[in-house]
Design an enzyme around this catalytic site. Structure first.
Site, PDB file in Angstrom:
ATOM      1  N   GLU A  65       0.800  -1.218   0.000  1.00  0.00           N
ATOM      2  CA  GLU A  65       0.000   0.000   0.000  1.00  0.00           C
ATOM      3  C   GLU A  65       0.839   1.279   0.000  1.00  0.00           C
ATOM      4  OE1 GLU A  65      -3.323   0.068  -0.323  1.00  0.00           O
ATOM      5  OE2 GLU A  65      -3.297  -2.124  -0.443  1.00  0.00           O
ATOM      6  N   SER A 455     -48.017 -22.164  47.402  1.00  0.00           N
ATOM      7  CA  SER A 455     -47.495 -22.169  48.769  1.00  0.00           C
ATOM      8  C   SER A 455     -46.101 -21.588  48.898  1.00  0.00           C
ATOM      9  CB  SER A 455     -47.522 -23.590  49.328  1.00  0.00           C
ATOM     10  OG  SER A 455     -48.857 -23.978  49.550  1.00  0.00           O
TER      11      SER A 455
END
Length: 836
Positions: A65, A455
């Site tokens: 690059e 319960s």
């Protein structure tokens, strides 16, 4: 050039933002011990510092690059000249003049349009960038910013997406492949276009060879390596989607959706991975156990009919492997279930074909459970052969049973479940399951489903009674109630379940046996308003508590999270903690942004002040003894004495009491936990509603408090009952009627919900010391008569030591006329369960 610069300078953006740029990075959610649970955000990015990026990748990028990156000031004159010559010779605009800095400028501030004015602006912006940032800072930003295909941004994400690895673990060939993406990621990536990717990789390696970064042997090896790229998702280590969804919602509420998904947050849950896995496995196995004892509902569909004569004539032929694979690829999977097609049946075995293209044999041990489902309360006859169950061409569910280590025929459970475990000291969630599969239903039953608690409500009623003059030895009348209701014109008759009434009974035993009529009498003795006010202390919304006597039997609708939070008050000594699932939030670089600071239950004995050294001066003492930051203590909502006594009653719901040979022995409704777990610090409570539509078990032990719930999402549907299945009994003889899928009779909290709690707690508390609370100040023990609850001088099976808040202990001794020796009575021992 100077005039041109000042002409376009007003149009140039400020590059100062690059100093504090925040790259869009997905949010990651981790377990407490650092296992990845989920990732949110469209863009995949793993920000890296330059020192963490392999040298080989940096060399590959520079070689292809911008080989003169560390020499030019942002614009490379040699590159510009090369591009100009190319334009003169070919008449085409090329890419050769773009440096890394110019590409960074374009990615942040400009478009990709190949216009001269854009290139000029790019050059000037690049010059500005070079004045602001160092070369290493520019390269680091470039490598993290650039898009590299398949929604990966930056080299760290590209390594994970294409190879499923940390970038530091990639080979030279893989690094060169990533470097080749920078030119055109959409057409040069190894997934979309492998051949062009290989060509580009060779170009990158050739440039590295030219620049002297690698030698010829390294070039040849990397150029010819088969890299086997494929698309990888985030490496999920702990699949806990209900937990992840809760944390995601909290992060969106805290930061907003866009910021939460792109801010790079690393969120750590309060949940350890091992406990979360245990909770999920326990919940899933428990639902399969319930489902299988109720029978097989048949295959999902019949893909072809198995008729030998038709197939010989070429009609309705069996599918080919290719047809089956194509069809199965469209079918969902819900772990541990996977779809498969039955291809053959033998006498007591079937062969199936799965999504992976494998043939699996399922033996009779994996089939024989599948008697027909008739209704929730009825099952058909046990099968004799495999053909009684399925036929070739059937699309079925299969799963691998971890406990038996075999593949078995299965089905998606009709019933739903939820599970929550908390640290009762801090309120930190240690495990949470919102259903069988998040991918089938995202409704989180642990936090969103308000179901009648049965319960499970009773410990809170009994706690209110303790604050209103009752004791563990108070004698209650366990006898039928008949009450005329003028408004409805009917008689209300709350019943015990089973309908066994013991007459006079101590409060400790009544809670352990879950006596419904005693709970009603306690509510009457304390008063409905007083009970509701007391229950509000546990974090329950008074508006969710019905103002009638059904409250004492659990007609209130609460979520499992609310229930387990209430039970944590009994576990921690009387303090209301706040459940939370996030322990800390870090930024993308691991710096902590937020740390949970929950209110905590104080220890039973607060630490004393440090002892001062008389040999140092007062000033030195002040400096040395600067007090550490004080914990933020949770509010005390009930007394330590009340919490201790209520927990005591719940402990006997598991352990029972008395002497079997002397006929004083009794079992609580949670006795299975005592049989299957060798711990003395367990306490808990079952819960079952009318017609068994909701079943619960909540309890504590060690450093955890947990709640399990099972019911149908269709709240009108009962969990029903099961008849005897000899195969399941033979398969699990040691577990028959304790836990698992071999139980017979009506479904209730002890049979349906408690097994999940036991499976989780038995493993979660392995190696964890027992943690029974110390006896608080203000608690005394006296010897009482088991029948009357009065003082006694006997030391045999008719007596026991009991706890009392000082000043509430009995003052009268049982006299001879009142004394009853159970050994001389003909009273059978009964196990009770609870239904309102």
């Amino acid at each position: 050039m100077t005039a041109l610069y000042f002409y376009i300078k007003p149009e140039l953006p400020s590059v100062a933002i690059l100093k504090d740029v925040r790259l869009q990075t997905p949010m990651k959610i981790y377990s407490q011990d650092g296992q990845l649970i989920s990732q949110y955000g469209v863009k995949r990015r793993i920000p890296l510092e330059l020192k963490d990026i392999p040298e080989g990748l940096k060399q590959a990028i520079l070689a292809t690059e911008d080989s003169r990156f560390y020499e030019h000031p942002g614009v490379d004159p040699i590159g510009v000249m090369r591009a100009f010559v190319n334009l003169v010779l070919t008449g085409e605009k090329g890419q050769g003049a773009s440096t890394i800095t110019m590409q960074l400028a374009r990615n942040f501030f400009l478009t990709r349009d190949k216009a001269w004015m854009r290139k000029i602006k790019e050059a000037f912006i690049s010059w500005h960038i070079e004045q602001l940032l160092s070369k290493d800072e520019i390269l680091e930003l470039y490598l993290n910013k650039i898009e590299l295909g398949h929604r990966s941004f930056g080299v760290g994400a590209a390594a994970q997406v294409y190879f499923g690895k940390d970038i530091r673990d990639l080979s030279l060939a893989q690094l060169a492949t990533i470097a080749g993406l920078f030119q055109a990621p959409s057409v040069l990536n190894p997934i979309s276009n492998p051949s062009r990717s290989r060509e580009r990789r060779r170009v990158v390696l050739a440039r590295m060879l030219d620049e002297g970064y690698i030698n010829r042997a390294e070039f040849e090896q990397a150029a010819n390596e088969d890299i086997q790229a494929k698309k990888h998702g985030a490496e999920i280590e702990l699949d806990a989607p209900y937990l992840a969804d809760m944390i995601y919602s909290e992060m969106v509420a805290r930061y907003g959706k866009e910021e939460a998904e792109t801010g790079g947050y690393q969120v750590y849950a309060t949940v350890p991975s091992n406990l979360q896995r245990l909770a999920q496995q326990a919940t899933i196995r428990n639902l399969h156990d319930y489902d299988e004892r109720h029978g097989y509902r048949g295959p999902q569909q019949q893909l072809w009919q198995h008729d030998t004569q038709d197939q010989e004539q070429g009609q309705n032929p069996a599918w080919t492997e290719a047809q089956m694979l194509e069809f199965l690829a469209t079918q969902p999977s819900f772990k541990p279930l996977q779809p498969a097609i039955v291809t053959a049946t033998e006498e007591q075995q079937i062969r199936v074909f799965n999504q992976q293209g494998q043939y699996l044999d399922i033996s009779w041990d994996g089939l024989a459970w599948a008697r027909p489902f008739v209704s929730d309360t009825s099952q058909g006859d046990e099968p004799k052969t495999a053909a009684d169950i399925v036929k070739p061409g059937a699309l079925v569910w299969i799963r691998f049973n971890q406990e038996t280590a075999i593949w078995q025929l299965s089905q998606f459970p009709d019933a739903s479940g939820a599970f929550v475990a908390l640290d009762p000291i801090t309120g930190a969630v240690r495990a949470i399951v919102g259903g069988y599969s998040f991918y089938q239903s995202q409704f989180n039953r642990a936090t969103q489903a308000k179901r009648q608690v049965g319960s499970n409500i009773k410990p809170f009623v009994y706690s209110a009674a303790l604050d209103n003059g009752f004791t563990l030895a108070s004698i209650m009348n366990d006898a039928p109630i008949n009450q005329w209701d003028r408004k409805s014109g009917v008689v209300w008759r709350p019943k015990n379940s089973p309908e066994v009434y013991d007459g006079p009974i101590r409060m400790r035993v009544a809670l352990g046996k879950s006596k419904n009529v005693v709970s009603v009498r306690l509510l009457r003795g304390v008063g409905i308003d007083n009970v509701i006010q007391h229950m509000a202390k546990f974090g329950f919304n008074p508006n969710d508590l019905p103002r009638d006597e059904s409250l004492s039997l659990g007609s209130a609708s609460l979520t499992p999270m609310e229930v387990v939070t209430g039970f944590s008050v009994f576990a921690n000594g009387g303090f209301l903690v706040t459940p939370h699932v996030i322990e800390r939030i870090d930024d993308e670089f691991g710096e902590t942004l937020w740390q949970a600071a929950p209110v905590v239950a104080p220890p039973a004995i607060l630490p004393s002040a440090p002892v001062q050294d008389a040999s140092v001066t007062a000033a030195e003492q002040t400096e040395q003894l600067e007090p550490p930051p004080q914990p933020n203590y949770a509010p005390a909502v009930i007394s330590r004495q009340n919490a201790f006594l209520t927990r005591e009653m719940m402990s006997t719901a598991i352990s029972g009491g008395g002497n079997w040979s002397k006929k004083t022995y009794w079992q609580g409704t949670g006795w299975r936990a005592n049989n299957l777990m060798s711990r003395d610090d367990l306490a808990g409570k079952t819960g079952t509603t009318n017609d068994s539509k909701d079943t619960w078990f909540s309890g504590m032990g060690g450093n955890l408090v947990a709640t399990a719930w099972v019911g149908f999402d269709d709240m009108s549907r009962s969990l029903g009952r099961t008849s005897r299945n000899q195969y399941l009994i033979n398969l699990n003889p040691q577990k028959f009627n304790w836990m698992g899928n071999a139980m017979v009779g009506g479904e209730d909290g002890a049979r349906v919900a408690q097994p999940a709690w036991i499976r989780f707690m038995r493993e979660a508390l392995e190696g964890v010391p027992e943690n029974y609370p110390p006896v608080p100040e203000g608690i005394v023990t006296v010897r009482i008569d088991r029948t009357s609850g009065k003082l006694t001088q006997r030391t045999d099976h008719t007596s026991r030591f009991e706890y009392f808040i000082k000043g509430t202990e009995p003052t009268q001794y049982v006299d001879d006329e009142e004394f009853i020796d159970p050994f001389e009575q003909d009273t059978p021992v009964q196990e009770s369960e609870d239904i309102f």
